[in-house]
Design a protein around this motif. Sequence first.
Motif, PDB file in Angstrom:
ATOM      1  N   CYS A   1      52.751  13.295 -45.158  1.00 54.75           N
ATOM      2  CA  CYS A   1      52.295  11.927 -44.946  1.00 54.75           C
ATOM      3  C   CYS A   1      52.690  11.410 -43.562  1.00 54.75           C
ATOM      4  O   CYS A   1      51.899  10.704 -42.917  1.00 54.75           O
TER       5      CYS A   1
ATOM      6  N   HIS B   1      43.477  14.775 -45.854  1.00 57.45           N
ATOM      7  CA  HIS B   1      44.671  14.127 -46.394  1.00 57.45           C
ATOM      8  C   HIS B   1      44.416  12.645 -46.646  1.00 57.45           C
ATOM      9  O   HIS B   1      44.815  12.115 -47.677  1.00 57.45           O
TER      10      HIS B   1
ATOM     11  N   CYS C   1      45.139  11.156 -50.233  1.00 55.46           N
ATOM     12  CA  CYS C   1      46.412  10.449 -50.403  1.00 55.46           C
ATOM     13  C   CYS C   1      46.158   8.944 -50.344  1.00 55.46           C
ATOM     14  O   CYS C   1      45.809   8.418 -49.287  1.00 55.46           O
TER      15      CYS C   1
ATOM     16  N   CYS D   1      48.230   6.955 -47.607  1.00 56.04           N
ATOM     17  CA  CYS D   1      47.791   7.057 -46.215  1.00 56.04           C
ATOM     18  C   CYS D   1      46.448   6.375 -46.029  1.00 56.04           C
ATOM     19  O   CYS D   1      46.174   5.788 -44.978  1.00 56.04           O
TER      20      CYS D   1
HETATM   21 ZN   LIG Z   1      49.695  10.748 -47.286  1.00 61.76          ZN
END
Ligand SMILES: [Zn+2]
Length: 159
Positions: free
Chosen positions: A3, A27, A31, A34
């Motif tokens: 992250c 990502h 995620c 994020c």
């Molecule tokens: Zn992340």
Amino acid sequence: MFCDEALDTVEAIAAGELMADGRVAAHLASCPNCAQALESARKLERSLRQRPVPNPPAQFTSRTLARVRRARWRSDQFLDVGFNVAIGLIVVSVMAGVWMLLHRTGIVSVSGDAVNVFGSGFVALARRVAPALPLYAGAAALLVSALALWWWAERDTAL
Ligand SMILES: [Zn+2]
């Protein structure tokens, strides 16, 4: 992909300075943390772009130039005063030097009774003046250089 690595890039991505490449894009898509960080970075970027840019005050350019001109004029005046003081000092020292020379060599007393000098002949005067001639030449050279400096400065300011 961690992250912190992705979070380091969200500001640049939000600002449009960086394109999210495959890894980062994957990502950010997977995620939520994020993704939210990127979203808030985009919001911040948008609000920064919408922030009103203050307009320069009216006649900013002409006022600034006027101030620059005034400051330059003041420094010119300062140089002028300094130059005149220097010239004055030179002139005063030349005059003082000539006065001292006249007293030391006794020319003043000689010219006091000029009739007597012309009566007794020019030779006596020449004998008295001759030793001081180099000093007179020096004083004259100083005076001439001062006048030349004066002329040069006057010609410069006339332009
Ligand atoms: Zn992340």
